[in-house]
Design a protein around this motif. Structure first.
Motif, PDB file in Angstrom:
ATOM      1  N   ARG A 182     -66.788 -16.165  97.538  1.00 22.33           N
ATOM      2  CA  ARG A 182     -66.514 -17.607  97.517  1.00 22.33           C
ATOM      3  C   ARG A 182     -67.274 -18.310  98.638  1.00 22.33           C
ATOM      4  N   LEU A 220     -63.758 -23.874  94.191  1.00 18.34           N
ATOM      5  CA  LEU A 220     -63.961 -22.701  95.044  1.00 18.34           C
ATOM      6  C   LEU A 220     -63.035 -22.694  96.254  1.00 18.34           C
ATOM      7  N   ALA A 230     -69.973 -24.146  87.472  1.00 20.91           N
ATOM      8  CA  ALA A 230     -71.242 -23.669  88.035  1.00 20.91           C
ATOM      9  C   ALA A 230     -72.311 -23.579  86.955  1.00 20.91           C
ATOM     10  N   THR A 236     -67.228 -27.805  91.229  1.00 20.15           N
ATOM     11  CA  THR A 236     -67.381 -26.411  91.649  1.00 20.15           C
ATOM     12  C   THR A 236     -66.952 -26.228  93.096  1.00 20.15           C
ATOM     13  N   ALA A 296     -70.803 -18.541  97.684  1.00 14.04           N
ATOM     14  CA  ALA A 296     -70.987 -19.518  96.615  1.00 14.04           C
ATOM     15  C   ALA A 296     -71.024 -20.937  97.176  1.00 14.04           C
ATOM     16  N   LEU A 344     -76.108 -19.178  93.515  1.00 11.24           N
ATOM     17  CA  LEU A 344     -74.839 -19.850  93.235  1.00 11.24           C
ATOM     18  C   LEU A 344     -74.123 -19.196  92.065  1.00 11.24           C
ATOM     19  N   THR A 383     -77.500 -15.634  86.492  1.00 12.54           N
ATOM     20  CA  THR A 383     -76.337 -14.967  87.089  1.00 12.54           C
ATOM     21  C   THR A 383     -76.703 -13.559  87.543  1.00 12.54           C
ATOM     22  N   VAL A 402     -70.516 -17.092  92.285  1.00 11.71           N
ATOM     23  CA  VAL A 402     -69.333 -17.601  91.578  1.00 11.71           C
ATOM     24  C   VAL A 402     -68.798 -16.554  90.606  1.00 11.71           C
ATOM     25  N   LEU A 420     -74.144 -23.411  97.008  1.00 11.88           N
ATOM     26  CA  LEU A 420     -73.970 -24.731  96.401  1.00 11.88           C
ATOM     27  C   LEU A 420     -74.507 -25.822  97.325  1.00 11.88           C
ATOM     28  N   SER A 443     -64.307 -22.275  87.959  1.00 15.59           N
ATOM     29  CA  SER A 443     -65.532 -22.485  88.726  1.00 15.59           C
ATOM     30  C   SER A 443     -66.741 -21.893  88.019  1.00 15.59           C
ATOM     31  N   ARG A 444     -66.523 -20.867  87.200  1.00 13.42           N
ATOM     32  CA  ARG A 444     -67.640 -20.318  86.431  1.00 13.42           C
ATOM     33  C   ARG A 444     -68.178 -21.346  85.441  1.00 13.42           C
TER      34      ARG A 444
END
Length: 346
Positions: A196, A251, A263, A247, A199, A173, A23, A177, A203, A259-260
């Motif tokens: 978003r 999003l 992901a 995910t 992300a 990603l 992250t 997110v 993805l 979504s966290r």
């Protein structure tokens, strides 16, 4: 039996670092691509504030993985670091430079200095996961044998390069997110949409690279490919696919806090699928878990220390993540983002 348990702990540690550290690397990736000083001002300000409370603690997982490797599986550790010392050394340098760049750019007031340290932070955030990914690919493709010497073939091969690119895409990603979620928490709807969209793009890249990697491993890493398409490995591949679809759906929804979780599920499931696909090998098909394990007494003590660490450290880390994601550590308003944090008291 105990060697297998410690191997699972090692795999879970790798997954934790891929998600936690990933992250942060992803935030660095978006810092690199944010644009010039004026255009990238708001995204970078959000990145600084989102990372500040937790970026150092994520390195706990890396230290944990290294300790498990060299004490629990010394033969594995020796082979990996002998054959792939160059990408691992570059990753280590990148980790140091990345932390230094992030820490030193914040107190500077001169634009030139902030640009220099910001560039160090951003570029290192791109290169470090790439080199870690190439090392993982060298292991997965079985090129790290007892006879292997330090050479580019151990890590500059199709599987390694795809693993490296996947690592970058996966961190991008995760970073996007979590930054989108931070933007919602900080009441910055424009940054929510900004991250978003990124992300969703990341993805899509992850999905495409994953498919290409599966095709390449069929010929370049057949043992792992078989493990990914059968048994427990296939189960986690399916979990990763479901998490990817979830995910993407989340999003596009007005409220995407979950979504966290999904992901993280994508990345963690992919890492665990790789580990399960290699069973019973640490290095397919030359080093099994049993052959690479250290002394039984060492493994027992390592297991005990791990239990103590889980009891003492894990709850503290979970609490820190919870406090951070729920906005309990720092309050940042959209007005402060608009003005670059001017007037904020510390």
């Amino acid at each position: 039996m105990i060697a297998g348990v410690v191997a699972v702990v090692l795999l879970l540690g790798v997954a934790a670092y891929a998600c936690g550290g990933g992250t942060d690397y992803g935030a660095g990736f978006w810092d690199l691509t944010a644009g010039g000083a004026e255009r990238g001002k708001r995204p970078r300000w959000l990145i600084d504030h989102a990372m500040a409370p937790v970026w150092e603690v994520n390195n706990v997982w890396l230290i944990f993985v290294l300790v498990i490797m060299w004490t629990g599986f010394p033969v594995f550790f020796q082979r990996v670091f002998t054959a792939m010392w160059l990408p691992l050394a570059l990753a280590a340098v990148g980790t140091v430079l990345r932390g230094a760049g992030f820490a030193l750019r914040k107190p500077l007031t001169r634009l030139a200095g902030r640009r220099l340290y910001g560039a160090i932070f951003a570029v290192a955030s791109l290169l470090t996961p790439f080199f870690l990914g190439t090392a993982a690919g060298g292991v997965a493709s079985g090129r790290v044998t007892a006879a292997a010497t330090a050479s580019t073939d151990a890590w500059a091969n199709p599987t390694s390069l795809l693993f490296g690119l996947l690592a970058i895409a996966a961190t991008a990603l995760l970073g996007a997110v979590f930054l989108a979620a931070d933007a919602r928490r900080f009441s910055a709807p424009d940054l929510d949409g900004y991250f978003r969209r990124r992300a969703l793009a990341a993805l899509a890249v992850v999905a495409v690279l994953a498919v290409i990697t599966m095709v390449v491993t069929h010929g370049d890493a057949p043992y792992v490919w078989h493990g990914l398409t059968h048994g427990v490995g296939l189960v986690f591949v399916i979990v990763a696919v479901v998490a990817t679809l979830a995910t993407a759906w989340l999003l596009t929804r007005p409220f995407a806090d979950w979504s966290r979780v999904t992901a993280v599920g994508v990345v963690a499931s992919a890492v665990i699928a790789w580990g399960m696909a290699q069973r019973p090998y640490l290095i397919p098909t030359s080093l099994t878990v049993a052959d690479g394990a250290g002394a039984h007494t060492t493994l027992r003590w390592l297991g005990l220390v791990t239990l103590v660490a889980v009891a003492l450290v894990f709850p503290a880390v979970v609490l820190l993540y919870w406090l951070d994601t729920h906005g309990e550590l720092e309050d940042l308003t959209d007005a402060e983002l608009q003005h670059g944090g001017a007037g904020r008291e510390r």
